[in-house]
Design an enzyme around this catalytic site. Structure first.
Site, PDB file in Angstrom:
ATOM      1  N   ARG A 119       0.841  -1.195   0.000  1.00 51.87           N
ATOM      2  CA  ARG A 119       0.000   0.000   0.000  1.00 51.87           C
ATOM      3  C   ARG A 119       0.884   1.255   0.000  1.00 51.87           C
ATOM      4  O   ARG A 119       1.274   1.779   1.049  1.00 51.87           O
ATOM      5  CB  ARG A 119      -0.934  -0.013   1.205  1.00 51.87           C
ATOM      6  CG  ARG A 119      -1.881  -1.216   1.195  1.00 51.87           C
ATOM      7  CD  ARG A 119      -2.749  -1.252   2.426  1.00 51.87           C
ATOM      8  NE  ARG A 119      -3.475  -2.511   2.518  1.00 51.87           N
ATOM      9  CZ  ARG A 119      -4.093  -2.941   3.607  1.00 51.87           C
ATOM     10  NH1 ARG A 119      -4.070  -2.211   4.711  1.00 51.87           N
ATOM     11  NH2 ARG A 119      -4.721  -4.103   3.611  1.00 51.87           N
ATOM     12  N   HIS A 138     -11.003  -7.178  -1.940  1.00 54.02           N
ATOM     13  CA  HIS A 138     -10.568  -6.465  -0.738  1.00 54.02           C
ATOM     14  C   HIS A 138     -10.527  -4.962  -0.971  1.00 54.02           C
ATOM     15  O   HIS A 138      -9.667  -4.253  -0.445  1.00 54.02           O
ATOM     16  CB  HIS A 138      -9.195  -6.971  -0.278  1.00 54.02           C
ATOM     17  CG  HIS A 138      -9.049  -7.047   1.218  1.00 54.02           C
ATOM     18  ND1 HIS A 138      -9.205  -8.213   1.922  1.00 54.02           N
ATOM     19  CD2 HIS A 138      -8.762  -6.100   2.150  1.00 54.02           C
ATOM     20  CE1 HIS A 138      -9.010  -7.990   3.208  1.00 54.02           C
ATOM     21  NE2 HIS A 138      -8.744  -6.705   3.378  1.00 54.02           N
TER      22      HIS A 138
END
Length: 369
Positions: free
Chosen positions: A178, A265
């Protein structure tokens, strides 16, 4: 500027408006945690765009009186096909955290899934939901905990509390890469922790020649044998969340799963996975109605929900917009988000000539042959 505590400003009329308001006052690092996706965020962007690019092809002059949004999941009828997805650490957005979200969901006839990584104990959430006559389903989400006894202890606790199903997340054996979070240096603030879990152990000392991913983390991750074991250990319905491949859906059903949640997700784990809207038709075909099929990822309008049902979903899960409403005005903000989406769904049904969700099919979508 935060919306006033006693109401929602008149210029917040959509989920996008809630997002814009929330971004103004949520700390940048927390916003990166909530909004960010994996890597270059292609999947994150594609999730929302894919629903928008599906054109509707409405029918007219149909009798619609007495229509409704009711749906049936796991043998029970619920007020709507909307479910709040499991999301961690909601006290980052509001001091009342998951308690506010659960209360709002119950009041709006929306299902609620409590995350293993919640900041509010399950015992405090249950009384806010179970006594609401018009509520939706109440489920508990599991992240696998090694050894098996640790997972089983959570299951027994959820059973004793009165949760109605378990949702095992299977698509994140490790965290995604991320970049947005890392650029902002996001860390959980002191005092914020997952109350259902023991504090994480200190990072293991690197061993020369070993991979932290393959040698230290993945040996603790679940596999299909663990799913079969979990299915044998509980009387609660078991849904698997994070399945994107039809072959995995088949394996899940073969092992006794009671439902499948098609999810990438929210674009937070593996980038360049297709949008869930693109994957939904093949998944619906593979499951063929044998178990409930739920989809999440990028739904922002009532028309998106209608399209998901048209493509074969039985229900949808909503994630980030709920957190936006929570940040803006606590339980009131969440309730407003859910009410907006349900109202939009009813309008979309009416304008497409659908009296109930049973009338929603692929013929409403202007798809190529």
């Amino acid at each position: 500027m935060r919306p006033p505590a006693n109401g929602i400003p008149n210029d917040i009329v959509s989920l996008a408006d809630h997002e814009a308001w929330a971004q103004q006052h949520v700390a940048p690092a927390t916003w990166a945690y909530v909004q960010g996706g994996a890597a270059n965020e292609h999947t994150l962007a594609a999730n929302t765009a894919a629903w928008q690019h599906l054109p509707l092809h409405p029918r007219v002059l149909r009798r619609l009186d007495g229509g409704h949004t009711r749906t049936t999941l796991l043998g029970r009828e619920w007020p709507s096909p909307l479910i709040v997805a499991p999301m961690a650490h909601q006290k980052l957005l509001h001091p009342h955290g998951e308690a506010a979200t659960a209360l709002a969901a119950a009041a709006q006839g929306t299902g609620f899934v409590l995350s293993t990584q919640s900041n509010t104990p399950m015992e405090e959430v249950l009384p806010l939901v179970l006594n609401e006559a018009g509520r939706g389903p109440l489920w508990f989400q599991l992240y696998w905990q090694a050894p098996r006894d640790t997972t089983l202890a959570l299951v027994r606790r959820a059973e004793a509390c009165g949760f109605e199903a378990l949702v095992l997340s299977v698509d994140a054996p490790v965290n995604g890469v991320r970049d947005t979070e890392r650029r902002q240096g996001f860390r959980l603030p002191p005092g914020t922790h997952a109350v259902h879990l023991a504090p994480p152990p200190a990072a293991a000392t690197p061993v020369p020649g070993q991979s932290r991913i393959f040698d230290q983390l993945l040996p603790l991750a679940p596999d299909w044998d663990d799913v079969a074991w979990l299915r044998s250990q509980t009387h609660l319905p078991l849904l698997l969340k994070g399945i994107t491949h039809p072959a995995d859906a088949q394996l899940a059903i073969d092992l006794g799963a009671d439902g499948v949640v098609l999810s990438n997700h929210g674009g937070r784990t593996l980038d360049t996975v297709p949008a869930t809207a693109q994957l939904l038709p093949a998944m619906a075909h593979a499951i063929d109605g044998r178990v409930p099929l739920i989809v999440d990822g990028g739904l922002r309008r009532g028309t998106d929900v209608l399209k998901a049902i048209a493509l074969g979903a039985d229900a949808v899960m909503l994630g980030r917009p709920v957190l936006h409403g929570l940040a803006n005005a606590g339980a009131l903000g969440v309730a407003h988000v859910l009410r907006l989406l349900r109202d939009e769904l009813e309008v979309a049904m009416a304008l497409c000539g659908c009296r109930t969700l049973a009338n929603v099919g692929k013929e409403l979508l202007n798809l190529p042959d």
